[in-house]
Design a protein around this motif. Structure first.
Motif, short mmCIF file in Angstrom:
data_model
loop_
_atom_site.label_atom_id
_atom_site.label_comp_id
_atom_site.label_asym_id
_atom_site.label_seq_id
_atom_site.Cartn_x
_atom_site.Cartn_y
_atom_site.Cartn_z
N ARG A 77 0.83 -1.19 0.00
CA ARG A 77 0.00 0.00 0.00
C ARG A 77 0.87 1.25 0.00
NH1 ARG A 77 -5.35 -0.88 3.75
NH2 ARG A 77 -6.11 -2.73 2.69
N ARG A 78 1.96 1.21 0.74
CA ARG A 78 2.86 2.37 0.76
C ARG A 78 3.38 2.66 -0.64
NH1 ARG A 78 6.41 4.42 5.21
NH2 ARG A 78 7.88 5.84 4.22
N ALA A 79 3.63 1.61 -1.42
CA ALA A 79 4.16 1.76 -2.77
C ALA A 79 3.09 2.08 -3.80
CB ALA A 79 4.90 0.49 -3.19
N THR A 139 -0.73 9.71 -17.62
CA THR A 139 -1.64 8.68 -18.13
C THR A 139 -2.87 8.57 -17.22
OG1 THR A 139 -0.45 6.98 -16.91
CG2 THR A 139 0.21 7.36 -19.19
N PRO A 140 -3.69 9.61 -17.11
CA PRO A 140 -4.82 9.59 -16.19
C PRO A 140 -5.88 8.56 -16.55
CG PRO A 140 -4.93 11.51 -17.62
CD PRO A 140 -3.61 10.86 -17.87
N SER A 141 -6.08 8.31 -17.82
CA SER A 141 -7.13 7.39 -18.21
C SER A 141 -6.85 5.98 -17.74
CB SER A 141 -7.29 7.40 -19.74
OG SER A 141 -6.07 7.01 -20.35
N GLU A 142 -5.59 5.59 -17.81
CA GLU A 142 -5.22 4.24 -17.37
C GLU A 142 -5.39 4.09 -15.87
OE1 GLU A 142 -1.42 1.17 -17.57
OE2 GLU A 142 -1.14 3.31 -17.91
N LEU A 143 -5.03 5.14 -15.12
CA LEU A 143 -5.11 5.05 -13.67
C LEU A 143 -6.54 5.13 -13.18
CD1 LEU A 143 -2.04 7.21 -12.67
CD2 LEU A 143 -2.24 4.74 -12.79
N GLU A 144 -7.44 5.73 -13.94
CA GLU A 144 -8.84 5.76 -13.55
C GLU A 144 -9.42 4.36 -13.54
OE1 GLU A 144 -9.98 10.21 -15.23
OE2 GLU A 144 -10.77 8.39 -16.19
N GLU A 145 -8.88 3.50 -14.41
CA GLU A 145 -9.38 2.13 -14.45
C GLU A 145 -8.81 1.30 -13.31
OE1 GLU A 145 -8.24 0.68 -18.22
OE2 GLU A 145 -9.53 2.02 -19.37
N GLN A 146 -7.63 1.69 -12.78
CA GLN A 146 -7.01 0.93 -11.71
C GLN A 146 -6.60 1.91 -10.60
OE1 GLN A 146 -4.41 -2.24 -12.70
NE2 GLN A 146 -4.79 -2.05 -14.85
N PRO A 147 -7.55 2.29 -9.72
CA PRO A 147 -7.28 3.29 -8.70
C PRO A 147 -6.29 2.79 -7.66
CG PRO A 147 -9.40 2.26 -8.32
CD PRO A 147 -8.91 1.76 -9.63
N LEU A 148 -5.61 3.75 -7.01
CA LEU A 148 -4.64 3.44 -5.98
C LEU A 148 -5.31 3.34 -4.63
CD1 LEU A 148 -1.72 5.82 -6.95
CD2 LEU A 148 -1.69 3.34 -7.08
N THR A 149 -4.81 2.49 -3.78
CA THR A 149 -5.24 2.43 -2.39
C THR A 149 -4.02 2.22 -1.54
OG1 THR A 149 -5.61 0.05 -2.55
CG2 THR A 149 -7.50 1.46 -2.93
N ALA A 150 -3.26 3.24 -1.31
CA ALA A 150 -2.02 3.12 -0.53
C ALA A 150 -2.11 3.98 0.71
CB ALA A 150 -0.82 3.57 -1.37
N CYS A 151 -1.45 3.51 1.78
CA CYS A 151 -1.42 4.29 3.00
C CYS A 151 -0.31 5.33 2.90
CB CYS A 151 -1.19 3.40 4.23
SG CYS A 151 0.33 2.45 4.19
N GLU A 152 -0.52 6.46 3.55
CA GLU A 152 0.44 7.56 3.45
C GLU A 152 1.69 7.29 4.26
OE1 GLU A 152 0.23 10.11 1.47
OE2 GLU A 152 -1.71 9.49 0.72
N GLN A 153 1.54 6.56 5.35
CA GLN A 153 2.71 6.33 6.20
C GLN A 153 3.30 4.98 5.91
OE1 GLN A 153 3.99 8.57 8.08
NE2 GLN A 153 2.39 10.09 7.93
#
Length: 346
Positions: free
Chosen positions: A121-123, A332-346
């Motif tokens: 998640r951090r990555a 590449t915003p279109s590609e990332l909209e299909e695969q959203p991030l879920t990473a922790c900040e710390q």
């Protein structure tokens, strides 16, 4: 400076915990270890961390790792096959028998029960892959761990397989299932999604408690060692631990890029494939049923070095990957909209 410390607070904390824990185990009375074991229960802490990770894990990511199993299979092969083979090749370089056994045990145990999800998640990686690797490798460890240890050391080891499977079920499987069931309640799902970074921070604090237990165990193992431990032996096994981990990580990243995996899947596969769990390794090295009544206390030393090194190394690699991925997000915003991030900040 403050920004650097805020970003690297865990590395500073884990360094302090290790130093204090080793000193407490080495210079303090034997009762210190007993007290720590009574206060810190790895199985409970592991369950807490995996529950927190599962509570904030989108189940679509877990299903996605099954629908596209390439990164999952690569990570499993690296963790269960490649790393033990690399450690086997490094055995002749070790200067003490206990460190040889400790290195093999550490390379043979499954993926870490919590660190893989936290660092994935951090990555900004696909935490569904890391969680699946954790579940599968730990579920099969009652077969894979004795296989590698017996193959490499030619020593017969008797495991209570029913007890191990039961412990892993309660510590690893049940918390994940419970966390996902709670996400079926819309209000809880919304709350968990809104505090993903906070849940990740709590998980890191729990990891520090487990490292403290291992550090005290290490200090006690050094104190009670009959053969003595030289600086050159420590340096050699520490370098070997780093080589095993880094080899697994970059092998996975290289092959993942070659096979065209998405960057989120590449980093998840690399982290889960190269990380190893500490509680099971300590259990194998010190339990009377594994290596006799006395166990091998000093074998815990390379285990702690491997476990700590992977946190330091993966923190740097995860941050670099996340920064690179955020740059790609702008292009590449279109590609990332299909695969959203879920990473922790710390």
């Amino acid at each position: 400076m403050l920004a650097f410390l805020r970003r690297r607070w865990f590395l500073a904390a884990i360094t302090l915990v290790i130093i204090c824990g080793v000193l407490a185990g080495h210079q303090g009375p034997a009762e210190n270890l007993s007290r720590i074991k009574q206060l810190i229960r790895p199985s409970w802490l592991t369950a807490i961390v995996l529950f927190l990770m599962s509570l904030s894990l989108n189940s679509e990511h877990l299903l996605g790792s099954i629908r596209k199993p390439g990164p999952l299979f690569l990570s499993l092969a690296t963790n269960a096959i490649l790393l033990p083979l690399v450690a086997w090749a490094l055995l002749p370089l070790q200067l003490t028998p206990d460190f040889q056994i400790g290195l093999i045990i550490m390379a043979s145990v499954p993926c870490t029960l919590c660190g893989a999800s936290v660092w994935t998640r951090r990555a900004g990686g696909n935490d569904g892959i890391s969680l699946m690797v954790t579940m599968i490798t730990n579920g099969a460890c009652f077969l894979t761990v004795p296989f590698w240890i017996m193959l490499i050391t030619a020593q017969e080891i008797e495991f209570d397989r029913v007890e191990m499977v039961t412990k892993l079920f309660y510590a690893a499987m049940l918390p994940v299932v419970f966390g996902q069931l709670l996400r079926l309640i819309p209000r809880i799902k919304q709350l968990a999604d809104g505090m993903t970074s906070k849940l990740g921070t709590v998980a890191l604090i729990v990891v520090l408690l487990m490292v403290l237990l291992a550090a005290v165990q290490t200090g006690y193992g050094i104190k009670t060692s009959e053969t003595g431990i030289s600086f050159s032996a420590v340096a050699m096994v520490w370098i070997s631990c780093i080589v095993v981990h880094v080899t697994g990580f970059f092998f996975n990243m290289f092959l993942g890029k070659t096979l065209g995996f998405h960057p989120r899947d590449q980093i998840a596969s690399a982290i889960a494939g190269s990380q190893k769990t500490l509680p099971i390794a300590v259990f194998v090295a010190t339990d009377a049923s594994m290596f006799g009544d006395a166990g091998i206390p000093s074998a815990v030393f390379p285990m702690l070095m491997f476990h700590t090194s992977q946190f330091f190394i993966d923190t740097i690699l995860a941050d670099r990957h996340r920064e690179k991925y955020e740059i790609e997000e702008e292009t590449t915003p279109s590609e990332l909209e299909e695969q959203p991030l879920t990473a922790c900040e710390q």
